[in-house]
Design a protein around this motif. Sequence first.
Motif, PDB file in Angstrom:
ATOM      1  N   ALA A  50       2.214  -5.613   2.934  1.00  0.00           N
ATOM      2  CA  ALA A  50       3.105  -6.618   2.374  1.00  0.00           C
ATOM      3  C   ALA A  50       3.362  -7.760   3.342  1.00  0.00           C
ATOM      4  O   ALA A  50       3.850  -8.811   2.951  1.00  0.00           O
ATOM      5  N   THR A  51       3.056  -7.568   4.628  1.00  0.00           N
ATOM      6  CA  THR A  51       3.308  -8.624   5.591  1.00  0.00           C
ATOM      7  C   THR A  51       2.220  -9.673   5.601  1.00  0.00           C
ATOM      8  O   THR A  51       2.322 -10.673   6.288  1.00  0.00           O
ATOM      9  N   GLY A  52       1.163  -9.433   4.872  1.00  0.00           N
ATOM     10  CA  GLY A  52       0.162 -10.486   4.734  1.00  0.00           C
ATOM     11  C   GLY A  52      -1.197 -10.129   5.256  1.00  0.00           C
ATOM     12  O   GLY A  52      -2.148 -10.054   4.511  1.00  0.00           O
ATOM     13  N   GLY A  53      -1.336  -9.921   6.569  1.00  0.00           N
ATOM     14  CA  GLY A  53      -2.662  -9.681   7.106  1.00  0.00           C
ATOM     15  C   GLY A  53      -3.412 -10.990   7.216  1.00  0.00           C
ATOM     16  O   GLY A  53      -2.877 -12.074   6.987  1.00  0.00           O
ATOM     17  N   PHE A 106       1.245   6.016   1.122  1.00  0.00           N
ATOM     18  CA  PHE A 106       0.629   4.699   1.235  1.00  0.00           C
ATOM     19  C   PHE A 106       1.660   3.644   0.806  1.00  0.00           C
ATOM     20  O   PHE A 106       1.504   2.982  -0.219  1.00  0.00           O
ATOM     21  N   PRO A 107       2.742   3.483   1.582  1.00  0.00           N
ATOM     22  CA  PRO A 107       3.858   2.630   1.158  1.00  0.00           C
ATOM     23  C   PRO A 107       3.501   1.160   1.000  1.00  0.00           C
ATOM     24  O   PRO A 107       4.204   0.434   0.289  1.00  0.00           O
ATOM     25  N   ASP A 108       2.436   0.705   1.639  1.00  0.00           N
ATOM     26  CA  ASP A 108       2.101  -0.717   1.569  1.00  0.00           C
ATOM     27  C   ASP A 108       1.087  -1.033   0.474  1.00  0.00           C
ATOM     28  O   ASP A 108       0.640  -2.176   0.360  1.00  0.00           O
ATOM     29  N   ILE A 109       0.714  -0.032  -0.317  1.00  0.00           N
ATOM     30  CA  ILE A 109      -0.160  -0.283  -1.458  1.00  0.00           C
ATOM     31  C   ILE A 109       0.703  -0.563  -2.684  1.00  0.00           C
ATOM     32  O   ILE A 109       1.650   0.160  -2.965  1.00  0.00           O
ATOM     33  N   ASN A 110       0.393  -1.614  -3.380  1.00  0.00           N
ATOM     34  CA  ASN A 110       1.200  -2.076  -4.509  1.00  0.00           C
ATOM     35  C   ASN A 110       0.747  -1.403  -5.809  1.00  0.00           C
ATOM     36  O   ASN A 110       0.091  -2.009  -6.658  1.00  0.00           O
ATOM     37  N   TYR A 111       1.110  -0.141  -5.972  1.00  0.00           N
ATOM     38  CA  TYR A 111       0.732   0.657  -7.149  1.00  0.00           C
ATOM     39  C   TYR A 111       1.416   0.111  -8.400  1.00  0.00           C
ATOM     40  O   TYR A 111       2.629  -0.119  -8.407  1.00  0.00           O
ATOM     41  N   GLN A 112       0.630  -0.111  -9.472  1.00  0.00           N
ATOM     42  CA  GLN A 112       1.192  -0.622 -10.715  1.00  0.00           C
ATOM     43  C   GLN A 112       0.614   0.108 -11.919  1.00  0.00           C
ATOM     44  O   GLN A 112      -0.452   0.711 -11.848  1.00  0.00           O
ATOM     45  N   ILE A 113       1.349   0.046 -13.036  1.00  0.00           N
ATOM     46  CA  ILE A 113       0.870   0.592 -14.304  1.00  0.00           C
ATOM     47  C   ILE A 113       0.198  -0.541 -15.077  1.00  0.00           C
ATOM     48  O   ILE A 113       0.754  -1.632 -15.210  1.00  0.00           O
TER      49      ILE A 113
END
Length: 256
Positions: A50-53, A106-113
Motif C-alpha cells: 500500500a505504500t507504493g513501491g 498477506f496484509p498488503d494484498i488488496n483482496y476483493q470480491i
Amino acid sequence: MASDEQERLQSALINEYQHGRISRRRFIQGMLSAGMGMAGVSVLAACGGATGGPPTPAPTSAGAAAAPTTAAAAPAAAAERPLTPSFYQWIEDLHPAIKGTVNPKFPDINYQIAPVEGYDVTRFMAEAKQGESTWDVYVGMTPFVEMSQFIQAGVIEPWDNYIPKEVIDDIIPSIREECTVDGKLYSWPFLLDIIVSAQNNSIVSKAGLPDKIPADWDEYLASAKTVVDSGAAPYGCTFDANGWRSLAPITHSFST
C-alpha cells in the motif's frame, strides 16, 4: 533449483524491483521461473504494498486478469496500489479460510470480491474499453464462458509469459485444451472445486427415504419423485439455473 541459488535470485530480483529497474510483471515472472511463485506474491506485497513501491507499468497481469491493453493505461493506479486479486463470492463462501486464515498472512494484498453477480462481467468489459483495470487477477472464471468474451474484447492476456513451460506442460491435457485459445493458455485451473450432487437430509428424512446417496440415476429420480409425492418439498430434483453449469456437464458424463 537449489535453495541457496533461489535465495540469491530472490535477493537480486527484490533489489532490481525496489530500485525501479524492473516492473511488477517482470518481478513476478522471475519469481515464477525460479519456482517461487507464492513467495513472489508475498515479497511483492512486502516491498511494494500500500505504500507504493517503485513506478511500474500499468497492471497487465496474467491469465484471468482484468488487465489494460494499452501502454498508457492507468499508470498511476499501477504505481500506487498493491497487488489486487478479485475472487468470486462462492469461493470465499465455500472456503472461509481464505479470508479468515490466508488473507491475514498477506496484509498488503488488496483482496476483493469480483463484481460478477449473475455471471455479469460488464464491469470488466467496461474498464477494458477505457484502457484500465481495478484488478490484476480474476479468480473463478469459467473458461468456456467469460474467457472467449474477454479475449475478443482485449480484457485479458495469456498466462504463457508468467508460468514456466514445465508447469503448463504438467496440466492435464484435456483441461489444458479447454483453457487454451490459439495456442495460448488463458485460464490457469489451479483450483478445482465442483459439487456434482448434494442432498438435504432433513427433506430426505421427511419423505421417509433412507439417509444415503442414490446409487444411480434411476434411484435418484425415483427418490426425487417420492420427495414431491410425500409433500416433503415442492421439488425433488433441482439444477443450477444456468444449464451449462449443470445439465450440460451431466449430459456430457453420459456421452461425449
